[in-house]
Motif scaffolding. Structure first.
Motif, mmCIF file in Angstrom:
data_model
loop_
_atom_site.group_PDB
_atom_site.id
_atom_site.type_symbol
_atom_site.label_atom_id
_atom_site.label_comp_id
_atom_site.label_asym_id
_atom_site.label_seq_id
_atom_site.Cartn_x
_atom_site.Cartn_y
_atom_site.Cartn_z
ATOM 1 N N LEU A 1 41.722 0.778 6.186
ATOM 2 C CA LEU A 1 40.901 1.940 5.840
ATOM 3 C C LEU A 1 41.708 3.236 5.893
ATOM 4 O O LEU A 1 41.144 4.326 5.923
ATOM 5 N N SER A 2 43.041 3.086 5.888
ATOM 6 C CA SER A 2 43.873 4.279 6.091
ATOM 7 C C SER A 2 43.655 5.338 5.001
ATOM 8 O O SER A 2 43.723 6.528 5.277
ATOM 9 N N ALA A 3 43.375 4.880 3.757
ATOM 10 C CA ALA A 3 43.193 5.862 2.674
ATOM 11 C C ALA A 3 41.724 6.016 2.284
ATOM 12 O O ALA A 3 41.399 6.721 1.339
ATOM 13 N N THR A 4 40.835 5.346 2.997
ATOM 14 C CA THR A 4 39.426 5.326 2.586
ATOM 15 C C THR A 4 38.711 6.627 2.950
ATOM 16 O O THR A 4 38.827 7.120 4.071
ATOM 17 N N ARG A 5 37.988 7.174 1.970
ATOM 18 C CA ARG A 5 37.175 8.371 2.211
ATOM 19 C C ARG A 5 35.696 8.074 2.055
ATOM 20 O O ARG A 5 34.857 8.814 2.551
ATOM 21 N N LEU A 6 35.416 7.025 1.288
ATOM 22 C CA LEU A 6 34.020 6.680 1.003
ATOM 23 C C LEU A 6 33.837 5.176 1.221
ATOM 24 O O LEU A 6 34.556 4.378 0.629
ATOM 25 N N LEU A 7 32.894 4.830 2.087
ATOM 26 C CA LEU A 7 32.577 3.415 2.331
ATOM 27 C C LEU A 7 31.162 3.152 1.818
ATOM 28 O O LEU A 7 30.216 3.845 2.205
ATOM 29 N N LEU A 8 31.045 2.162 0.938
ATOM 30 C CA LEU A 8 29.739 1.804 0.391
ATOM 31 C C LEU A 8 29.348 0.443 0.923
ATOM 32 O O LEU A 8 30.086 -0.533 0.756
ATOM 33 N N VAL A 9 28.211 0.379 1.582
ATOM 34 C CA VAL A 9 27.737 -0.892 2.140
ATOM 35 C C VAL A 9 26.468 -1.293 1.400
ATOM 36 O O VAL A 9 25.464 -0.571 1.444
ATOM 37 N N GLU A 10 26.536 -2.405 0.697
ATOM 38 C CA GLU A 10 25.344 -2.910 0.014
ATOM 39 C C GLU A 10 24.662 -3.907 0.932
ATOM 40 O O GLU A 10 25.172 -4.993 1.195
ATOM 41 N N ASN A 11 23.504 -3.532 1.434
ATOM 42 C CA ASN A 11 22.789 -4.398 2.357
ATOM 43 C C ASN A 11 22.106 -5.540 1.602
ATOM 44 O O ASN A 11 22.050 -5.541 0.368
ATOM 45 N N VAL A 12 21.588 -6.489 2.323
ATOM 46 C CA VAL A 12 20.854 -7.601 1.719
ATOM 47 C C VAL A 12 19.596 -7.044 1.046
ATOM 48 O O VAL A 12 18.952 -6.142 1.578
ATOM 49 N N GLY A 13 19.258 -7.571 -0.116
ATOM 50 C CA GLY A 13 18.087 -7.097 -0.848
ATOM 51 C C GLY A 13 16.801 -7.465 -0.145
ATOM 52 O O GLY A 13 16.388 -8.624 -0.143
ATOM 53 N N ASN A 14 16.168 -6.450 0.473
ATOM 54 C CA ASN A 14 15.036 -6.724 1.359
ATOM 55 C C ASN A 14 14.606 -5.365 1.906
ATOM 56 O O ASN A 14 15.459 -4.582 2.337
ATOM 57 N N LEU A 15 13.325 -5.079 1.887
ATOM 58 C CA LEU A 15 12.885 -3.753 2.340
ATOM 59 C C LEU A 15 12.471 -3.729 3.807
ATOM 60 O O LEU A 15 12.093 -2.687 4.326
ATOM 61 N N VAL A 16 12.511 -4.885 4.482
ATOM 62 C CA VAL A 16 12.028 -4.939 5.862
ATOM 63 C C VAL A 16 13.186 -4.889 6.873
ATOM 64 O O VAL A 16 13.394 -3.889 7.558
ATOM 65 N N CYS A 17 13.957 -5.966 6.936
ATOM 66 C CA CYS A 17 14.949 -6.099 8.014
ATOM 67 C C CYS A 17 16.063 -5.040 7.957
ATOM 68 O O CYS A 17 16.409 -4.465 8.996
ATOM 69 N N PRO A 18 16.660 -4.778 6.793
ATOM 70 C CA PRO A 18 17.744 -3.786 6.781
ATOM 71 C C PRO A 18 17.277 -2.403 7.259
ATOM 72 O O PRO A 18 18.070 -1.627 7.787
ATOM 73 N N ALA A 19 15.973 -2.133 7.087
ATOM 74 C CA ALA A 19 15.447 -0.831 7.511
ATOM 75 C C ALA A 19 15.463 -0.690 9.023
ATOM 76 O O ALA A 19 15.544 0.403 9.571
ATOM 77 N N GLU A 20 15.375 -1.833 9.711
ATOM 78 C CA GLU A 20 15.257 -1.796 11.174
ATOM 79 C C GLU A 20 16.587 -1.670 11.876
ATOM 80 O O GLU A 20 16.642 -1.309 13.042
ATOM 81 N N VAL A 21 17.652 -2.022 11.153
ATOM 82 C CA VAL A 21 18.936 -2.162 11.830
ATOM 83 C C VAL A 21 19.917 -1.097 11.354
ATOM 84 O O VAL A 21 20.291 -1.074 10.182
ATOM 85 N N PRO A 22 20.344 -0.215 12.254
ATOM 86 C CA PRO A 22 21.279 0.842 11.872
ATOM 87 C C PRO A 22 22.686 0.277 11.734
ATOM 88 O O PRO A 22 23.066 -0.651 12.436
ATOM 89 N N LEU A 23 23.451 0.858 10.805
ATOM 90 C CA LEU A 23 24.842 0.409 10.621
ATOM 91 C C LEU A 23 25.824 1.539 10.916
ATOM 92 O O LEU A 23 26.980 1.456 10.526
ATOM 93 N N GLY A 24 25.367 2.595 11.557
ATOM 94 C CA GLY A 24 26.264 3.707 11.857
ATOM 95 C C GLY A 24 26.605 4.534 10.628
ATOM 96 O O GLY A 24 27.579 5.283 10.613
ATOM 97 N N GLU A 25 25.790 4.385 9.567
ATOM 98 C CA GLU A 25 26.058 5.071 8.312
ATOM 99 C C GLU A 25 25.810 6.577 8.424
ATOM 100 O O GLU A 25 25.053 7.026 9.291
ATOM 101 N N ASP A 26 26.430 7.325 7.495
ATOM 102 C CA ASP A 26 26.168 8.772 7.432
ATOM 103 C C ASP A 26 24.885 9.053 6.661
ATOM 104 O O ASP A 26 24.186 10.013 6.960
ATOM 105 N N ALA A 27 24.635 8.246 5.645
ATOM 106 C CA ALA A 27 23.400 8.424 4.878
ATOM 107 C C ALA A 27 22.892 7.068 4.434
ATOM 108 O O ALA A 27 23.658 6.162 4.117
ATOM 109 N N ARG A 28 21.599 6.958 4.463
ATOM 110 C CA ARG A 28 20.943 5.723 4.051
ATOM 111 C C ARG A 28 20.236 6.002 2.732
ATOM 112 O O ARG A 28 19.517 6.988 2.600
ATOM 113 N N VAL A 29 20.469 5.128 1.763
ATOM 114 C CA VAL A 29 19.895 5.311 0.435
ATOM 115 C C VAL A 29 18.961 4.153 0.140
ATOM 116 O O VAL A 29 19.371 2.995 0.230
#
Lengths: 218, 113
Positions: A107-135
């Motif tokens: 990650l030495s040159a990384t400025r933007l990390l995009l995490v695509e969560n599992v397609g699901n509106l329930v479980c991913p909402a409950e679990v934080p990933l330390g993200e700066d913004a949730r979309v």
């Protein structure tokens, strides 16, 4: 005997998320956690972001999926660093898994990390990933009652992206109803309407993400 | 099925707390669960019972205290609701602010030495 505990069931997840947040802060990486039902356009949004950041480098992608590597392969063709997390029986990305993957990545040159969560509106909402913004993405073909049915994901997201708006003439979907319900769950949510097919609204969304990213990672 | 992960976390906490207090058996576990968590109590209890087999928490009951959402209405003040709403449950007015209802906590354990 009664033992008073009074602790969140998600405490271990919160601790792993805090470790991710620390790792990202130290490296000045801005991270987005993308949530939605299956098929509402997360991978397509990632591809649009990759095009936008093309040539600037520094984008890394983590794909979450129950079983396959299909999305990771699609992203890999763009020539960016991508890692797949297969969650098997788990319906969201566990922060401990993401932390382990991030520690293995360069990650030495990384400025933007995009995490695509599992397609699901329930479980991913409950679990934080330390993200700066949730979309959270909501396509117009899914119906306009999602914020009422799945309020937690709308409450916990910073950006709501209404996708596939080119299909609005063909479906019953009241954009204003979604806006009002989402705002009741989360008055601070920023709402964007986009069509990846026509490009409508995409630049406003990408501009906003770039502004957020630049505020953290320069 | 997200209750499975929650049941596993509850069991982990219950077993480690029981061990810390040198308790031989966990008889009940009191939880606070917000209505927005989408937890089905029967499903949670079933899955917990399954996971707890053969451990000191086998047979422990889950006592779930439901946390409602808090609705602040500009027109008529504050009320509570058992599900998310964008209109006031009392005066049906819009422009409400909805908070709470997202707890997922272990409050206490009853154990036997």
């Amino acid at each position: 005997m009664r033992i008073d505990v009074e602790r969140s069931i998600l405490q271990s997840a919160d601790e792993a998320a805090a470790a991710i947040r620390a790792l990202l802060s130290e490296r000045k990486i801005f991270a987005l956690n993308l949530l939605s039902s299956p098929g509402s356009g997360k991978t397509t949004l990632i591809e649009a972001l990759l095009s936008r950041f093309d040539g600037k480098g520094g984008v890394a992608v983590v794909e979450g999926d129950i079983e396959t590597e299909i999305d990771a392969e699609r992203i890999r063709r763009h020539g960016v660093q991508v890692r797949q997390i297969n969650t098997r029986s788990t319906c969201h990305i566990q922060p401990s898994r993401l932390l382990a993957v991030l520690r293995e990545m360069d990650l030495s040159a990384t400025r933007l990390l995009l995490v695509e969560n599992v397609g699901n509106l329930v479980c991913p909402a409950e679990v934080p990933l330390g993200e700066d913004a949730r979309v959270v993405l909501l396509s117009v073909t899914e119906g306009d009652e999602k914020p009422l049915k799945y309020p937690l994901v709308f409450r916990t997201s910073d950006l709501l992206v209404i996708t596939k708006t080119d299909l609005l003439p063909h479906v019953t979907f009241d954009v204003d109803r979604v806006r009002r319900a989402a705002r009741a769950a989360n008055p601070a949510v920023e709402i964007f309407e986009v069509s990846a097919a026509t490009g409508d609204g995409m630049s406003a969304l990408l501009d906003r993400i770039e502004t957020l990213r630049a505020a953290k990672s320069g | 099925m997200h209750e499975l992960g929650v049941a596993g976390e509850i069991l982990d906490v219950a077993l480690s707390e029981a061990a810390r207090h040198a308790a031989k058996k966990v008889t009940s576990i009191r939880l606070r669960v917000g209505v927005l968590r989408g937890i089905e109590p029967e499903n949670l209890s079933f899955l917990f019972g399954h996971l707890a087999r053969g451990t000191p928490a086998e047979g422990a009951t889950l006592d779930i205290v439901e946390e409602p959402v808090r609705v602040e209405c500009k027109g008529c003040g504050v009320s509570e609701a058992r599900s998310f709403t964008w209109a006031c449950p009392r005066c049906k007015g819009e422009g409400v602010s909805v908070t709470g209802g997202d707890s997922l906590s272990i409050l206490s354990l009853d154990v036997e030495a």
